[in-house]
Design a protein around this motif. Structure first.
Motif, PDB file in Angstrom:
ATOM      1  N   LYS A   2       0.802  -1.225   0.000  1.00  0.00           N
ATOM      2  CA  LYS A   2       0.000   0.000   0.000  1.00  0.00           C
ATOM      3  C   LYS A   2       0.842   1.286   0.000  1.00  0.00           C
ATOM      4  O   LYS A   2       0.578   2.223  -0.755  1.00  0.00           O
ATOM      5  CB  LYS A   2      -0.952  -0.025   1.204  1.00  0.00           C
ATOM      6  N   MET A   3       1.883   1.292   0.830  1.00  0.00           N
ATOM      7  CA  MET A   3       2.713   2.506   0.943  1.00  0.00           C
ATOM      8  C   MET A   3       3.328   2.874  -0.417  1.00  0.00           C
ATOM      9  O   MET A   3       3.416   4.047  -0.787  1.00  0.00           O
ATOM     10  CB  MET A   3       3.820   2.221   1.967  1.00  0.00           C
ATOM     11  N   MET A  35      12.019   3.053   1.035  1.00  0.00           N
ATOM     12  CA  MET A  35      12.989   2.027   0.618  1.00  0.00           C
ATOM     13  C   MET A  35      13.234   1.018   1.745  1.00  0.00           C
ATOM     14  O   MET A  35      13.381  -0.179   1.511  1.00  0.00           O
ATOM     15  CB  MET A  35      14.330   2.667   0.202  1.00  0.00           C
ATOM     16  N   ASP A  36      13.247   1.526   2.973  1.00  0.00           N
ATOM     17  CA  ASP A  36      13.429   0.656   4.139  1.00  0.00           C
ATOM     18  C   ASP A  36      12.255  -0.333   4.228  1.00  0.00           C
ATOM     19  O   ASP A  36      12.440  -1.547   4.395  1.00  0.00           O
ATOM     20  CB  ASP A  36      13.517   1.540   5.393  1.00  0.00           C
ATOM     21  N   ALA A  37      11.034   0.193   4.057  1.00  0.00           N
ATOM     22  CA  ALA A  37       9.837  -0.661   4.122  1.00  0.00           C
ATOM     23  C   ALA A  37       9.844  -1.679   2.971  1.00  0.00           C
ATOM     24  O   ALA A  37       9.444  -2.844   3.143  1.00  0.00           O
ATOM     25  CB  ALA A  37       8.585   0.200   4.065  1.00  0.00           C
ATOM     26  N   ILE A  38      10.306  -1.260   1.802  1.00  0.00           N
ATOM     27  CA  ILE A  38      10.398  -2.160   0.645  1.00  0.00           C
ATOM     28  C   ILE A  38      11.410  -3.278   0.929  1.00  0.00           C
ATOM     29  O   ILE A  38      11.159  -4.457   0.650  1.00  0.00           O
ATOM     30  CB  ILE A  38      10.794  -1.342  -0.619  1.00  0.00           C
ATOM     31  N   GLU A  41       9.872  -5.786   3.193  1.00  0.00           N
ATOM     32  CA  GLU A  41       8.872  -6.584   2.471  1.00  0.00           C
ATOM     33  C   GLU A  41       9.549  -7.693   1.643  1.00  0.00           C
ATOM     34  O   GLU A  41       9.146  -8.850   1.680  1.00  0.00           O
ATOM     35  CB  GLU A  41       8.086  -5.636   1.546  1.00  0.00           C
ATOM     36  N   PHE A  42      10.586  -7.337   0.895  1.00  0.00           N
ATOM     37  CA  PHE A  42      11.308  -8.345   0.096  1.00  0.00           C
ATOM     38  C   PHE A  42      11.968  -9.388   1.009  1.00  0.00           C
ATOM     39  O   PHE A  42      11.933 -10.586   0.723  1.00  0.00           O
ATOM     40  CB  PHE A  42      12.393  -7.688  -0.767  1.00  0.00           C
ATOM     41  N   ALA A  43      12.554  -8.919   2.099  1.00  0.00           N
ATOM     42  CA  ALA A  43      13.239  -9.847   3.015  1.00  0.00           C
ATOM     43  C   ALA A  43      12.243 -10.852   3.586  1.00  0.00           C
ATOM     44  O   ALA A  43      12.542 -12.048   3.700  1.00  0.00           O
ATOM     45  CB  ALA A  43      13.927  -9.062   4.127  1.00  0.00           C
ATOM     46  N   ALA A  44      11.036 -10.376   3.915  1.00  0.00           N
ATOM     47  CA  ALA A  44      10.016 -11.285   4.462  1.00  0.00           C
ATOM     48  C   ALA A  44       9.572 -12.283   3.384  1.00  0.00           C
ATOM     49  O   ALA A  44       9.419 -13.481   3.651  1.00  0.00           O
ATOM     50  CB  ALA A  44       8.825 -10.470   4.970  1.00  0.00           C
ATOM     51  N   PHE A  45       9.409 -11.805   2.162  1.00  0.00           N
ATOM     52  CA  PHE A  45       8.933 -12.680   1.080  1.00  0.00           C
ATOM     53  C   PHE A  45       9.949 -13.784   0.773  1.00  0.00           C
ATOM     54  O   PHE A  45       9.583 -14.937   0.525  1.00  0.00           O
ATOM     55  CB  PHE A  45       8.658 -11.852  -0.188  1.00  0.00           C
ATOM     56  N   ALA A  63      19.080   1.465  -3.867  1.00  0.00           N
ATOM     57  CA  ALA A  63      18.390   1.806  -2.610  1.00  0.00           C
ATOM     58  C   ALA A  63      17.489   0.658  -2.110  1.00  0.00           C
ATOM     59  O   ALA A  63      17.659   0.202  -0.969  1.00  0.00           O
ATOM     60  CB  ALA A  63      17.613   3.104  -2.779  1.00  0.00           C
ATOM     61  N   PRO A  64      16.560   0.143  -2.936  1.00  0.00           N
ATOM     62  CA  PRO A  64      15.741  -0.963  -2.416  1.00  0.00           C
ATOM     63  C   PRO A  64      16.566  -2.218  -2.126  1.00  0.00           C
ATOM     64  O   PRO A  64      16.283  -2.944  -1.161  1.00  0.00           O
ATOM     65  CB  PRO A  64      14.714  -1.202  -3.537  1.00  0.00           C
ATOM     66  N   ALA A  65      17.604  -2.462  -2.936  1.00  0.00           N
ATOM     67  CA  ALA A  65      18.419  -3.669  -2.732  1.00  0.00           C
ATOM     68  C   ALA A  65      19.232  -3.581  -1.444  1.00  0.00           C
ATOM     69  O   ALA A  65      19.413  -4.584  -0.739  1.00  0.00           O
ATOM     70  CB  ALA A  65      19.351  -3.875  -3.930  1.00  0.00           C
ATOM     71  N   ALA A  66      19.707  -2.374  -1.119  1.00  0.00           N
ATOM     72  CA  ALA A  66      20.526  -2.213   0.090  1.00  0.00           C
ATOM     73  C   ALA A  66      19.709  -2.542   1.345  1.00  0.00           C
ATOM     74  O   ALA A  66      20.180  -3.235   2.247  1.00  0.00           O
ATOM     75  CB  ALA A  66      21.061  -0.783   0.170  1.00  0.00           C
ATOM     76  N   PHE A  67      18.466  -2.056   1.389  1.00  0.00           N
ATOM     77  CA  PHE A  67      17.639  -2.349   2.573  1.00  0.00           C
ATOM     78  C   PHE A  67      17.244  -3.822   2.617  1.00  0.00           C
ATOM     79  O   PHE A  67      17.139  -4.409   3.694  1.00  0.00           O
ATOM     80  CB  PHE A  67      16.411  -1.437   2.601  1.00  0.00           C
ATOM     81  N   THR A  68      17.054  -4.427   1.447  1.00  0.00           N
ATOM     82  CA  THR A  68      16.743  -5.862   1.422  1.00  0.00           C
ATOM     83  C   THR A  68      17.920  -6.647   2.014  1.00  0.00           C
ATOM     84  O   THR A  68      17.739  -7.545   2.849  1.00  0.00           O
ATOM     85  CB  THR A  68      16.474  -6.329  -0.027  1.00  0.00           C
ATOM     86  N   ALA A  69      19.134  -6.288   1.578  1.00  0.00           N
ATOM     87  CA  ALA A  69      20.335  -6.968   2.080  1.00  0.00           C
ATOM     88  C   ALA A  69      20.491  -6.760   3.582  1.00  0.00           C
ATOM     89  O   ALA A  69      20.864  -7.673   4.324  1.00  0.00           O
ATOM     90  CB  ALA A  69      21.560  -6.445   1.332  1.00  0.00           C
TER      91      ALA A  69
END
Ligand code: G4P
Length: 190
Positions: A2-3, A35-38, A41-45, A63-69
Motif C-alpha cells: 500500500k505505501m 525504501m526501508d519498508a520495501i 517486504e522483500f526480506a520477508a517474502f 536503494a531498495p536492494a541495500a535495505f533488502t540486504a
C-alpha cells in the motif's frame, strides 16, 4: 504494497502509456523510509530461500536492494553499467539492451563478488521487458551461482518481462504491478 502504491498514485506521473516518472521517490530523489519498508517486504517474502547475497544494477536498484540486504543480513553486490581503469581482474560481462532508453551497455561484475554455488536474490527498481533481469541471470550463470528469486519494486505488467521470467519458473515478487496507465490514470493489477 500500500505505501508504495500510494507513492505511485500521489507522486508518480505517467509521461505516456509506457513510461512512469517516479523520480521524486525512487529514481532521483529517494524516499529512504519507503525504501526501508520495501527492503523489509522483500526480506520477508524471500526469507526461506537461503539467500547468500543480494544483487542489483546501478543506479536505481541500489536503494531498495541495500535495505533488502540489510534485513536479510547478507552482502549487496552492484553490477556496473560502466567499467573503469580500477575495475580489473576476473570480470564477468554480458551485453544488455535497454528498450525504454534505446541504449546498450556491458553489465559487469567481479567474479569474486559472485561466488560459485551462492544463492542470489536479484532486486531491481523496474521490470519492463526483462532485459536487465536476463542480463543478471546471464552473469549468475557465468558465475556458476544460482538465482533464488527476483524482487521488483514496480512491474509494468503490460510489458512482457514478467511473463518471460515466469516461464523460467523463478519466484518473482513485484510490490506494485501496473496493469495500465495513461496521462491521468494508473491502474494496478491486484
Ligand atoms: P527491462 O530491463 O525490464 O527490459 O527494461 P528496459 O530496458 O525497458 O529499462 C531500462 C531502464 O529504464 C532501466 O533503468 C529501468 O529501470 C528504466 N525504466 C523502464 N521503464 C521505466 C519507467 O516506466 N519509468 C522509469 N522511471 N524508468 C523505467 P536504468 O537504465 O537501469 O537506469 P537507472 O537504474 O540508472 O535509473
Amino acid at each position: 504494497m500500500k505505501m508504495l502504491k500510494d507513492a505511485i498514485l500521489n507522486q508518480g506521473k505517467a509521461i505516456n502509456e509506457h513510461v512512469l516518472l517516479v523520480d521524486s521517490f525512487l529514481n532521483h530523489q529517494v524516499d529512504v523510509a519507503l525504501m526501508d519498508a520495501i527492503g523489509a517486504e522483500f526480506a520477508a517474502f524471500f526469507k526461506d530461500k537461503k539467500v547468500d547475497r543480494v544483487l542489483t544494477i546501478e543506479s536505481s536498484g541500489i536503494a531498495p536492494a541495500a535495505f533488502t540486504a540489510k534485513y536479510l543480513n547478507v552482502p549487496l553486490v552492484i553490477m556496473k553499467k560502466q567499467t573503469s581503469k580500477i575495475m580489473t581482474g576476473d570480470l564477468l560481462q554480458t551485453e544488455v539492451r535497454s528498450f525504454t532508453k534505446g541504449t546498450e551497455y556491458q553489465l559487469t561484475v567481479k567474479r569474486m563478488f559472485l561466488p560459485k554455488g551462492d544463492n542470489v536474490l536479484f532486486i531491481d527498481d523496474f521490470l519492463a521487458s526483462g532485459e536487465a533481469a536476463f542480463g543478471a541471470l546471464s552473469l549468475i550463470k557465468k558465475a556458476e551461482a544460482s538465482i533464488c528469486g527476483i524482487g521488483i519494486v514496480i512491474e509494468k505488467s503490460f510489458q512482457d518481462g514478467r511473463k518471460r521470467l515466469d516461464e523460467l519458473g523463478i519466484p518473482v515478487c513485484s510490490l506494485a504491478r501496473i496493469k495500465h496507465m495513461s496521462s491521468n490514470t494508473i491502474e494496478f493489477l491486484e
